[in-house]
Enzyme design. Structure first.
Site, mmCIF file in Angstrom:
data_model
loop_
_atom_site.group_PDB
_atom_site.id
_atom_site.type_symbol
_atom_site.label_atom_id
_atom_site.label_comp_id
_atom_site.label_asym_id
_atom_site.label_seq_id
_atom_site.Cartn_x
_atom_site.Cartn_y
_atom_site.Cartn_z
ATOM 1 N N GLU A 79 43.843 35.610 47.386
ATOM 2 C CA GLU A 79 42.540 35.063 47.763
ATOM 3 C C GLU A 79 42.282 33.695 47.140
ATOM 4 O O GLU A 79 41.318 33.019 47.486
ATOM 5 C CB GLU A 79 41.426 36.026 47.291
ATOM 6 C CG GLU A 79 41.386 37.366 47.987
ATOM 7 C CD GLU A 79 42.339 38.395 47.376
ATOM 8 O OE1 GLU A 79 43.355 37.988 46.768
ATOM 9 O OE2 GLU A 79 42.082 39.599 47.519
ATOM 10 N N TRP B 2 52.361 45.465 45.722
ATOM 11 C CA TRP B 2 51.303 46.459 45.516
ATOM 12 C C TRP B 2 51.658 47.837 46.087
ATOM 13 O O TRP B 2 52.240 47.938 47.164
ATOM 14 C CB TRP B 2 50.010 46.018 46.181
ATOM 15 C CG TRP B 2 49.334 44.835 45.577
ATOM 16 C CD1 TRP B 2 49.146 43.619 46.165
ATOM 17 C CD2 TRP B 2 48.717 44.749 44.286
ATOM 18 N NE1 TRP B 2 48.451 42.793 45.312
ATOM 19 C CE2 TRP B 2 48.185 43.448 44.155
ATOM 20 C CE3 TRP B 2 48.578 45.651 43.218
ATOM 21 C CZ2 TRP B 2 47.517 43.025 43.015
ATOM 22 C CZ3 TRP B 2 47.908 45.222 42.081
ATOM 23 C CH2 TRP B 2 47.389 43.932 41.982
ATOM 24 N N LYS C 175 50.985 47.623 40.594
ATOM 25 C CA LYS C 175 51.846 46.502 40.978
ATOM 26 C C LYS C 175 53.261 46.733 40.450
ATOM 27 O O LYS C 175 53.501 46.675 39.256
ATOM 28 C CB LYS C 175 51.284 45.178 40.466
ATOM 29 C CG LYS C 175 51.744 44.046 41.366
ATOM 30 C CD LYS C 175 50.946 42.793 41.179
ATOM 31 C CE LYS C 175 51.029 41.901 42.391
ATOM 32 N NZ LYS C 175 50.452 40.588 42.186
ATOM 33 N N THR D 147 46.810 40.690 52.009
ATOM 34 C CA THR D 147 47.040 41.303 50.703
ATOM 35 C C THR D 147 46.655 42.770 50.786
ATOM 36 O O THR D 147 45.855 43.159 51.641
ATOM 37 C CB THR D 147 46.232 40.571 49.607
ATOM 38 O OG1 THR D 147 46.496 41.200 48.360
ATOM 39 C CG2 THR D 147 44.738 40.584 49.873
HETATM 40 P P1 AMP Z 1 48.437 39.065 44.715
HETATM 41 O O1 AMP Z 1 47.266 38.859 45.588
HETATM 42 O O2 AMP Z 1 49.462 40.002 45.269
HETATM 43 O O3 AMP Z 1 49.042 37.775 44.267
HETATM 44 O O4 AMP Z 1 47.927 39.789 43.405
HETATM 45 C C1 AMP Z 1 46.930 39.238 42.595
HETATM 46 C C2 AMP Z 1 46.647 40.150 41.434
HETATM 47 O O5 AMP Z 1 47.817 40.248 40.612
HETATM 48 C C3 AMP Z 1 45.554 39.688 40.518
HETATM 49 O O6 AMP Z 1 44.276 40.025 41.009
HETATM 50 C C4 AMP Z 1 45.913 40.419 39.230
HETATM 51 O O7 AMP Z 1 45.485 41.770 39.272
HETATM 52 C C5 AMP Z 1 47.426 40.397 39.254
HETATM 53 N N1 AMP Z 1 47.965 39.251 38.509
HETATM 54 C C6 AMP Z 1 48.329 38.054 38.990
HETATM 55 N N2 AMP Z 1 48.805 37.252 38.010
HETATM 56 C C7 AMP Z 1 48.727 37.965 36.867
HETATM 57 C C8 AMP Z 1 49.049 37.697 35.493
HETATM 58 N N3 AMP Z 1 49.570 36.550 35.091
HETATM 59 N N4 AMP Z 1 48.827 38.679 34.598
HETATM 60 C C9 AMP Z 1 48.298 39.871 34.973
HETATM 61 N N5 AMP Z 1 47.978 40.177 36.245
HETATM 62 C C10 AMP Z 1 48.183 39.247 37.180
#
Ligand code: AMP
Length: 540
Positions: free
Chosen positions: A326, A439, A434, A181
């Site tokens: 994670e 990212w 995002k 990530t």
């Molecule tokens: P990733 O590891 O790429 O899946 O990103 C995870 C991150 O995405 C989380 O720590 C949040 O900051 C953001 N995220 C994931 N799901 C949501 C959601 N439903 N609403 C807002 N932010 C989210």
């Protein structure tokens, strides 16, 4: 009770034994192909055998660079079930990051879709550990490539043993998968998933109070298989004998709508950008979406307007969830309690737009400046979680101590929690943007800009965007000698060769100064507001 290990071979063996007639529908460059679980299970054994013959041993990492299709699904099981580690590589990362993570994970073999071969050819000279490349192609012969030694996936399977037996002494705590990530700055961070974590997470996806994935479903993961294992859906679906629809490469909203209609998809999963695209398509076309019982949305916040458009306008139930790489990923999900069903739609919408309540099996706390926050939906704190499918560290990485403390993962997400336990994400402490579910590191962009001779200071913030949810905008303070003499174009030309195109800021705004905290850090929250005002003025 017996201490039987929670390992992955039992998942595919169950599909093989009890659901041999159920189907995997896979869209590839040759169109739609249909396989039974009997065929998939047999091909999976053969792939496992081929990997052994190429020298893959227990604990070795096997990387995949691939879209969502049946061969990737076979790799999802063949690799961990034979004792190796499935390393899914995000195809949207920069070449530099791709070579970094392959070297960092020490991938021994790479499985690559034929259209993605150029991505690896570009970095081939930098790869230190890869001993074989397997190309997943629908063509009879391999494409022209500089990769070497290179193998044809289907030809390997032709020569492989269909009676290959998965080892029966795998440790449930052994690594089964890994995924990187983005970090706030620098290189991506690796997360390793254990067999036990994957099995328990899959079980959690099957609970009717979460996503309720079951044999009766026809599930279409649109979320890429290189993003947190397509949120674990392929693992759960195979285990439960669920029909799987794999949308393949370069799909469009039209194609997704057609697949849902034709295959009678009941549950599908993806980031908001995908669903915004689908909504537009549904508004323009005439599709029968009545098979859908859930559109699962996560990865970024689902806007209220989008939720109500799905539910009110198109009669499609919407399910908002939150998690991260994670956390395997599911942490909270916005399913209403029985007595909340009595609320008005507006009130329900308020709840659905929150990320939801904790799934069974995990623990959480919200930590503010003075300890745990009040459950009043107002006080903010950082969300911390722990449980059997939450990572306990980053793979060989110094970031570990910052995020993993006292047995908890500190998510970097700032949330509120209300009296009903519904969590709402209100901000993030990670300096990342995002965009369309992917990212962008603001710090990397800032560092690059600040290396330009004309730039005194640069800060990059996220601004809301209708299609991509967030986009980066750069705020730049020029050195006195360059004021009025340096144009945006010059800075764009300078950034272009250093970043993927979609990383480039949507705008570069010149400011006199950047707001800072008392200790001299950029005050991003204030800057975001300032930028918002400037953009609104420009639009007017
Ligand atoms: P990733 O590891 O790429 O899946 O990103 C995870 C991150 O995405 C989380 O720590 C949040 O900051 C953001 N995220 C994931 N799901 C949501 C959601 N439903 N609403 C807002 N932010 C989210």
């Amino acid at each position: 009770m017996m201490q039987t290990p929670l390992t992955m071979p039992q998942m595919i063996k169950r599909a093989e034994k009890f659901f041999p007639k159920k189907q995997v529908i896979s869209r590839t460059s040759k169109g739609i192909q249909r396989f039974t679980y009997k065929e998939i299970a047999l091909r999976t054994r053969k792939l496992a055998d081929s990997l052994q013959k190429l020298g893959v041993k227990r604990g070795d990492k096997v990387g995949t660079l691939a879209w969502n299709h049946h061969r990737h699904l076979e790799a999802y099981f063949a690799i961990p079930c034979s004792g190796a580690v499935l390393h899914t590589i995000n195809i949207r990362l920069s070449p530099h990051h791709i070579s970094f993570i392959i070297n960092h994970a020490e991938d021994k073999v790479l499985l690559i879709d034929s259209d993605l071969v150029p991505l690896i050819e570009k970095v081939q000279a930098e790869l230190k550990t890869v001993q074989a490349y397997i190309i997943m192609t629908d063509e009879k012969e391999l494409p022209e490539t500089t990769l070497s030694p290179v193998y044809h996936y289907e030809k390997l399977l032709l020569d492989a043993d269909a009676n290959y037996e998965y080892p029966d002494d795998l440790d449930e705590n052994a690594p089964a998968g890994m995924c990187y990530t983005s970090a706030t700055t620098g290189n991506p961070k690796g997360v390793v998933y254990s067999h036990r974590g994957i099995v328990l997470h899959s079980m959690a996806l099957g609970l009717s109070d979460t996503t309720g994935v079951s044999e009766k479903d026809i599930a279409m993961p649109v979320v890429p298989m290189f993003h947190v294992n397509a949120w674990g859906l392929p693992f759960a679906a195979v285990w439960f004998g669920t029909t799987l629809v794999m949308p393949g490469p370069y799909f469009t909203p039209k194609l997704l709508a057609e697949l849902i209609e034709q295959e009678k998809v009941t549950i599908t999963a993806g980031v908001p950008t995908i669903w915004l695209g689908l909504l537009k398509e549904l508004d323009e076309g005439n599709y029968d979406m009545s098979s859908l019982r859930a559109v699962l949305c996560g990865g970024a916040a689902a806007p209220k307007g989008m939720i109500s458009a799905f539910e009110q306008k198109h009669g499609i139930p919407f399910m908002h969830a939150y998690g991260m790489t994670e956390t395997s990923p599911i942490v909270v999900i916005s399913t209403l309690k029985s007595y909340q069903e009595e609320l008005s739609y507006e009130e329900k919408l308020d709840l659905k737009a929150k990320q939801g309540i904790l799934v069974p099996g995990l623990e959480m706390k919200v930590v503010g400046q003075n300890g745990e926050v009040k459950r009043d939906g107002k006080e903010m704190g950082e969300l911390a979680v722990r449980g059997p499918w939450i990572a306990s560290e980053y793979y060989k990485d110094e970031w570990t101590n910052e995020a993993f403390r006292d047995g908890w993962l500190y998510t970097g997400d700032v949330v509120t929690i209300d009296e009903e336990g519904f969590v709402k994400i209100v901000d993030r402490t990670k300096d990342l943007i995002k965009s369309g579910g992917e990212w962008i590191s603001s710090v990397d962009l800032e560092n690059a800009l600040m290396a330009h001779e004309a730039v005194f200071e640069a800060a990059v913030v996220a601004v809301p965007h209708e299609r991509w949810q967030e986009r980066p905008v750069a705020c730049v303070v020029l050195k006195d000698a360059f004021k009025g003499k340096t144009a945006k174009e010059e800075l764009y030309n300078y950034l272009q060769p250093q970043f993927a195109k979609w990383w480039l800021p949507d705008d570069i705004i010149f400011l006199e100064e950047i707001p800072k905290t008392s200790v001299g850090k950029f005050l991003k929250r204030e800057l975001r507001e300032q930028v918002q005002k400037i953009i609104c003025k420009k639009i007017k």
